[in-house]
Design a protein around this motif. Sequence first.
Motif, short mmCIF file in Angstrom:
data_model
loop_
_atom_site.label_atom_id
_atom_site.label_comp_id
_atom_site.label_asym_id
_atom_site.label_seq_id
_atom_site.Cartn_x
_atom_site.Cartn_y
_atom_site.Cartn_z
N ALA A 240 -19.41 -57.00 35.21
CA ALA A 240 -19.03 -56.98 36.63
C ALA A 240 -19.45 -55.68 37.29
N MET A 241 -19.26 -54.56 36.58
CA MET A 241 -19.63 -53.27 37.15
C MET A 241 -21.15 -53.14 37.28
N MET A 242 -21.88 -53.67 36.31
CA MET A 242 -23.33 -53.60 36.41
C MET A 242 -23.85 -54.48 37.54
N ASP A 243 -23.18 -55.61 37.79
CA ASP A 243 -23.55 -56.42 38.96
C ASP A 243 -23.33 -55.62 40.24
N LEU A 244 -22.22 -54.89 40.28
CA LEU A 244 -21.91 -54.06 41.45
C LEU A 244 -22.95 -52.94 41.60
N ILE A 245 -23.30 -52.31 40.49
CA ILE A 245 -24.27 -51.22 40.52
C ILE A 245 -25.65 -51.73 40.93
#
Length: 580
Positions: A240-245
Amino acid sequence: MNLFAEMRALVLECVDQMVTAGQLPADLNMTNVTVEPPRDAAHGDMATNAAMVLAKPAGKKPRDIAEALAQLLAADARIASAEVAGPGFLNLRIAPTAWRAVLLSVLDKGTDFGRADIGAGQKVNVEYVSANPTGPLHVGHTRGAVFGDALASLLDYAGFDVTREYYINDGGAQVDVLARSVYLRYLEAHGQEVAFPDGTYPGDYLIPVGQQLKDLKGDSYVGQPEEAWLQDIRTFATDAMMDLIRADLKSLGVEMDVFYSEKSLYGTGRIEAAIEDLKSKGLIYDGVLEPPKGKKPEDWEPREQTLFKSTEHGDDVDRPVMKSDGSWTYFAPDIAYHYDKVSRGYDALIDVFGADHGGYVKRMKAAVSALSDGKVPLDIKLTQLVKLFKNGEPFKMSKRAGTFVTLRDVVDQVGPDVARFVMLTRKNDAMLDFDFDKVMEQSRENPVFYVQYAHARVASVMRKAEAAGIAVDMDTLKAADLSLLNHEAELGLIAKLSEWPRLVETAARSNEPHRVAFYLYELSGVFHGLWNRGNDVPELRFVQDDPKVTQAKIALARACSVVIAAGLGILGVTPAQEMR
C-alpha cells in the motif's frame, strides 16, 4: 555541432603542424589543453590554454608558443582573430559565418542539438529516492527525486545507457512498526478506539489503508495475537505504501525502471554470497572495534564481531557486517544490494542519498571498490535539506502526513514543473530555500518564470509573424538568409547557444544537472536582453517589414526556444507556450 570541440580539434591540429615544423617536440601530452569561454567576454569568444600547458614540457616560453599558434589559427576561416594575452593565453574571436553554422545546426537537429555520445552506451545505474516504505514522500525526498531523475535524463542525453532504480527498504524493523500502525487503523475501522504508542506512525494517510484491510479481511485479525497477522499485514502495508509512493513520484513526473526489494536479499543466500566474495579476497575477519571517538557511551563494551576490512579501500575504520549474536548489521544487505548491481554488469553506479547519510559514503564506496576489484566507480551524491518559506517566514503546510510536509503538498501548491526547476536552482550539496511566494512571481528573480517566459515569448512572436502572413515553419527557417543576422547582440545570442553541447558534456561528466538549470537561466537572460533592446533599436525587433529579415530573426529566436526545450526536457519540465 560542438563548436568548442571543433576549435579544440583545430588547436591540436595546429600544434601538430608546429611539431612537424620542428617548433615543438613530439609526444606532447594534450590532455589538459582546453578551449572554453573566456572569463571576460570582452577578451573574445573563446580562449585556449594550449601555450600555457605545453610550455614547460616543450621547454619554451608560453608566449612564444602562443604567438606561433595564433598565426596558424588565424588562417582558418572560422577564426576572425587570434590574440595573445598576458604570459601566453590565447583569445579567439569567431567569424560570423561560424556562428551562423551553429544556428543552422540547431534548427536542423532540433532538441538533439547538444546530444552527446561521451557515454558511448556505458551502462549506468542511478539509484535515488529509496525512501522507507512507511509513508508518503516528504519535501526532502522531493529534492532527491528531482535531482536523481534529472541526472538520469542528463546522462541519457549524453549517451549513457541509464537505469533508474528505487531500493525498497522493506527488510528492517521499521516495516514491522508500519504493520502495527496499520493494524491499529484496522481496529479503528472496526469502530474501536485506539492509541498510538510512541514510535508508531499516527499519520492520517494510514486511515484508508486500515479501511482497505478491513474490506479485504473483514474481522479475521480482530483480537488475534501479533504473530497471527504481523507478516500478512507487513506485506499488505508495504504494498500500500509503495502504491502511494509510486503515485507521489508520478505526480512529480518521476518513473522508475526498477524497484528492488531489500527483503528479497534475506533468506535467498544473496547476503551470504556478497560477504563470501569479500571473504575470498581476504577482507572479512573477526575482531573488536575501537570505542567511538570522543566521549565513550556508558553502555559501550568491547565485543567480537565479523568485520569488513573497508580501510583497505579508503574507509576510515573497518565496518561490522555481522553482530556478535550472529545477525546481520544494516550494512550487510547494502553490501549485498550493491554486489547485485555490480553483478548486473553496470559500468558505473550512482547513489543519491539525503544529507543525513553523509557518514555512509566512504563505507559504501569501499564496498563497491572491493566487490568490483576497483573496476566499477560509485559516485554518491548527497542532497541537502530544503527549507520552506511563505510570506517571508518558515512555512509548514498540512500535517495530514503526521509530522512532515509531503511531496504531494508541494506539487499541489506550485505544480510539478515549478517544483522540479526550483529544486535544481542550487547545487545538490547546498541548502535550498523554497519560497512559495517567490517561485510564483513573474520576475527575473524567479528563474522558473524567467526561463519559461523566454520560451513563451518565442512562441508569441512566431504567432505574430504568422498572423502577418510570414511563413515561419521549420523548413522555411532553415532556408532563411542567416547572413542578415549581423548585429553583435544577435551573434552574442548564437554564441550562448553554441555553449550548450559543451555544457551538456561538462554537466554529465560531473553528474551535476543543476548546471543545466543555470545555463538555461543565462541563455534566457541573453534572449530577453536582445528582446528588450528591440524597444530602443527597431532593427533588433524580431518582426520586421521585410519578410526575409523577419524569417532570419525568428530563426534565431526559434533556435533559442529549441535549446531551452531541450534543457527543460532534461530537467523534466514542460516548456510554456504562453504565460498566464
